[in-house]
Design a protein around this motif. Sequence first.
Motif, PDB file in Angstrom:
ATOM      1  N   CYS A 263       0.872  -1.182  -0.032  1.00  0.00           N
ATOM      2  CA  CYS A 263      -0.097  -0.023  -0.030  1.00  0.00           C
ATOM      3  C   CYS A 263       1.086   1.047  -0.050  1.00  0.00           C
ATOM      4  O   CYS A 263       1.832   1.477   0.846  1.00  0.00           O
ATOM      5  CB  CYS A 263      -1.033   0.023   1.332  1.00  0.00           C
ATOM      6  SG  CYS A 263      -1.890   1.348   1.148  1.00  0.00           S
TER       7      CYS A 263
ATOM      8  N   CYS B 234      -6.317  -1.519  -0.120  1.00  0.00           N
ATOM      9  CA  CYS B 234      -5.588  -1.818   1.093  1.00  0.00           C
ATOM     10  C   CYS B 234      -6.489  -2.398   2.039  1.00  0.00           C
ATOM     11  O   CYS B 234      -7.649  -1.709   2.568  1.00  0.00           O
ATOM     12  CB  CYS B 234      -4.806  -0.848   1.601  1.00  0.00           C
ATOM     13  SG  CYS B 234      -3.730  -1.264   3.157  1.00  0.00           S
TER      14      CYS B 234
ATOM     15  N   MET C  84      -1.081  -0.357  -6.652  1.00  0.00           N
ATOM     16  CA  MET C  84       0.069  -0.929  -5.640  1.00  0.00           C
ATOM     17  C   MET C  84       1.270  -1.642  -6.354  1.00  0.00           C
ATOM     18  O   MET C  84       0.934  -2.170  -7.326  1.00  0.00           O
ATOM     19  CB  MET C  84      -0.755  -1.656  -4.754  1.00  0.00           C
ATOM     20  CG  MET C  84      -1.959  -1.078  -4.116  1.00  0.00           C
ATOM     21  SD  MET C  84      -2.428  -2.316  -2.857  1.00  0.00           S
ATOM     22  CE  MET C  84      -3.680  -1.201  -1.890  1.00  0.00           C
TER      23      MET C  84
END
Length: 57
Positions: free
Chosen positions: A12, A42, A51
Motif C-alpha cells: 500500500c 488495502c 499498488m
Amino acid sequence: MMRSSEAWKMICPNCGHAVSVWESGGIRWGAKSVGKRVAGRCPACGTAGMMPLEKRP
C-alpha cells in the motif's frame, strides 16, 4: 503455484501494509517482473489504487 503467489506482496503506497497476491485472490507464477503495479484496495487503511508488487520471502 500457491507458494510462488504468496511470495509476491502488494504494498500500500499510503500506509505501507503488505498483503500477498494469493491472499488478495490473485495468482503470480513464474513471474520475474520488476516495477509492476496492480489495482487493489488495502485491507488495512481502505485506500484504493495502483499498488507496487515486490517479491519478499
